[in-house]
Design an enzyme around this catalytic site. Structure first.
Site, PDB file in Angstrom:
ATOM      1  N   HIS A 127     -47.214  16.459  11.850  1.00 19.54           N
ATOM      2  CA  HIS A 127     -47.260  14.901  12.054  1.00 19.54           C
ATOM      3  C   HIS A 127     -47.050  14.790  13.622  1.00 19.54           C
ATOM      4  CE1 HIS A 127     -45.770  10.787  10.180  1.00 19.54           C
ATOM      5  NE2 HIS A 127     -46.461  10.920  11.211  1.00 19.54           N
TER       6      HIS A 127
ATOM      7  N   HIS B 285     -49.647  12.120  16.184  1.00 18.20           N
ATOM      8  CA  HIS B 285     -50.950  11.285  16.285  1.00 18.20           C
ATOM      9  C   HIS B 285     -51.267  11.660  18.229  1.00 18.20           C
ATOM     10  CE1 HIS B 285     -50.106   8.634  12.955  1.00 18.20           C
ATOM     11  NE2 HIS B 285     -48.750   9.254  13.183  1.00 18.20           N
TER      12      HIS B 285
ATOM     13  N   HIS C  85     -49.531   8.433   5.533  1.00 19.12           N
ATOM     14  CA  HIS C  85     -47.986   7.704   5.652  1.00 19.12           C
ATOM     15  C   HIS C  85     -47.824   6.992   4.704  1.00 19.12           C
ATOM     16  CE1 HIS C  85     -49.242   9.018   9.699  1.00 19.12           C
ATOM     17  NE2 HIS C  85     -48.209   8.443  10.221  1.00 19.12           N
TER      18      HIS C  85
ATOM     19  N   GLU D 218     -42.389   4.896   4.958  1.00 17.57           N
ATOM     20  CA  GLU D 218     -41.761   4.963   6.274  1.00 17.57           C
ATOM     21  C   GLU D 218     -40.952   3.636   6.246  1.00 17.57           C
ATOM     22  OE1 GLU D 218     -44.414   4.651   9.685  1.00 17.57           O
ATOM     23  OE2 GLU D 218     -42.946   4.970  10.993  1.00 17.57           O
TER      24      GLU D 218
ATOM     25  N   ASP E  76     -44.319  12.924  15.548  1.00 18.50           N
ATOM     26  CA  ASP E  76     -44.995  11.721  15.338  1.00 18.50           C
ATOM     27  C   ASP E  76     -45.829  11.104  16.746  1.00 18.50           C
ATOM     28  OD1 ASP E  76     -45.798   9.468  13.860  1.00 18.50           O
ATOM     29  OD2 ASP E  76     -43.991   8.488  13.617  1.00 18.50           O
ATOM     30  N   ASP E  77     -45.077  10.246  17.443  1.00 17.13           N
ATOM     31  CA  ASP E  77     -45.557   9.785  18.779  1.00 17.13           C
ATOM     32  C   ASP E  77     -44.865   9.956  19.949  1.00 17.13           C
ATOM     33  OD1 ASP E  77     -48.016   7.980  17.486  1.00 17.13           O
ATOM     34  OD2 ASP E  77     -46.000   7.766  16.338  1.00 17.13           O
TER      35      ASP E  77
HETATM   36  N1  ADE Z   1     -49.426   5.655  13.975  1.00 12.44           N
HETATM   37  C1  ADE Z   1     -49.018   6.242  15.007  1.00 12.44           C
HETATM   38  N2  ADE Z   1     -47.734   6.258  14.650  1.00 12.44           N
HETATM   39  C2  ADE Z   1     -47.436   5.847  13.391  1.00 12.44           C
HETATM   40  C3  ADE Z   1     -46.332   5.705  12.487  1.00 12.44           C
HETATM   41  N3  ADE Z   1     -45.172   6.196  12.815  1.00 12.44           N
HETATM   42  N4  ADE Z   1     -46.409   4.998  11.360  1.00 12.44           N
HETATM   43  C4  ADE Z   1     -47.693   4.520  11.158  1.00 12.44           C
HETATM   44  N5  ADE Z   1     -48.825   4.547  11.726  1.00 12.44           N
HETATM   45  C5  ADE Z   1     -48.680   5.130  13.084  1.00 12.44           C
HETATM   46 ZN    ZN Z   2     -47.139   8.920  12.105  1.00 12.07          ZN
END
Ligand code: ADE
Ligand code: ZN
Length: 336
Positions: A18, A20, A198, A201, A279-280
């Site tokens: 996971h 991006h 997703h 969350e 994630d990011d």
């Molecule tokens: N796009 C990038 N990170 C995300 C996240 N945590 N939740 C939903 N979309 C995303």
């Molecule tokens: Zn994500």
């Protein structure tokens, strides 16, 4: 003397499931690309960018994240982004990554599939040759856009689908339930693609049920809100359905107030196939090993817990059996 925790976590062979790719754009690379491409940024310095990364929820992050992607223009930009991520992941013990990308973010800026797909592919081949790290791509549909846009995107992706292992669903969650994307997931399945989404969350357990029953996904991205529904937790345990949990993201986006409040350890102890991911990472202050280390400390995880999380990550991949067994063997060898 036992290995220090930091060395143990970084050495632990693991998969990342996971992440991006657009969320790995570090401020320094953002400035380099902005300059290279003559793109005007809303920030004067790296420090100003970092100061803007104070989020109150998912949407407050997404607004900034989509702006950042505007510096990605050429095939070389996408290659540089992917190379930087794979090199960083390699230093964190990642042996295999299944990486999300958001084609609609680029298509709507006039950047077409050949540009980002060829950039990604060159970087993925290079990293595999130099470092032995393998990777595949998961094409995400943006859920704030209509399902027709998702279907058009899938159609445009057709010449490149041999480089894509599956489809995902991301962006603003609440108000955009998974069932709206049933047609796109059915089309993807007909094309031989695997499926994740997703869910849970910020959104309710009902969205996780829909992702499982309507989209027929094989993994849930995040999914931390499943704990509110015992029947759903049982369903995940019975089906060995993995959750790709992102602890530092969850705190940055205020899903949990602090890491000590995170439910990862409770879910793991109940028998849910939990994995740890970043994630990011450029936006949330840590790559995958930082996530393992931070939860290990906040939730007092044992080394056995950490090994279980790494084992789950390999078991949850979409790899063919041979490579998966090879990576599980590498984990067994590391643990000794
Ligand atoms: N796009 C990038 N990170 C995300 C996240 N945590 N939740 C939903 N979309 C995303
Ligand atoms: Zn994500």
């Amino acid at each position: 003397m036992p290995m220090e925790l930091d060395a143990f976590v970084r050495g632990l062979p693991k998969a990342e499931l996971h992440v991006h790719i657009e969320g790995t754009l570090e401020p320094e690379l953002m400035f380099t690309l902005a300059e290279r491409n003559g793109v005007e940024l809303a920030y004067a310095s790296v420090a100003e960018v970092q100061a803007a990364y104070e989020f109150t929820d998912l949407q407050s992050f997404l607004d900034i994240y989509y702006q950042g992607a505007a510096v990605l223009i050429t095939e070389q930009d996408f290659a540089d982004l992917m190379t930087a991520y794979l090199e960083r992941a390699h230093t964190d013990g990642v042996r295999h990554a299944e990486i999300f990308f958001d084609p609609q973010t680029h298509l709507e800026r006039g950047i077409g599939f050949p540009i980002f797909m060829d950039g990604f592919a060159a970087a993925q081949r290079g990293a595999e040759d130099r470092l032995g790290i393998t990777s595949s791509l998961i094409l995400c549909f943006l859920r704030h856009l209509p399902v027709d846009s998702a279907l058009e995107t899938l159609e445009a992706a057709r010449p490149y689908l041999d480089r894509v292992v599956g489809v995902g669903l991301d962006s603003s969650e609440v108000g955009y339930p998974p069932e709206g994307f049933a047609a796109a997931y059915e089309a993807a399945r007909d094309l031989g693609l695997r499926a994740v989404a997703h869910a849970g969350e910020e959104g309710p357990p009902a969205y996780v049920w829909e992702a499982l029953d309507v989209l027929r996904v094989e993994r849930i991205d995040h999914g931390v809100r499943v704990e509110e529904d015992d029947e759903l937790v049982e369903r995940l345990i019975d089906g060995s359905t993995p959750l790709t949990v992102c602890p530092l993201s969850n705190v940055k986006l205020r899903v949990f107030d602090t890491l000590a409040d995170h439910n990862l350890k409770r879910l793991l102890d109940r028998g849910v196939k939990v994995t740890i991911n970043s994630d990011d990472p450029a936006y949330f202050g840590g790559y995958i090993a930082d996530n393992y280390l931070a939860v290990a400390e906040a939730l007092a995880l044992s080394r056995e817990d950490l090994v279980r999380l790494a084992r789950n990550s390999f078991e949850a991949t979409f790899l063919p059996n041979g490579r998966r067994e090879e990576l599980l063997a590498a984990l067994d060898e590391f643990v000794g």
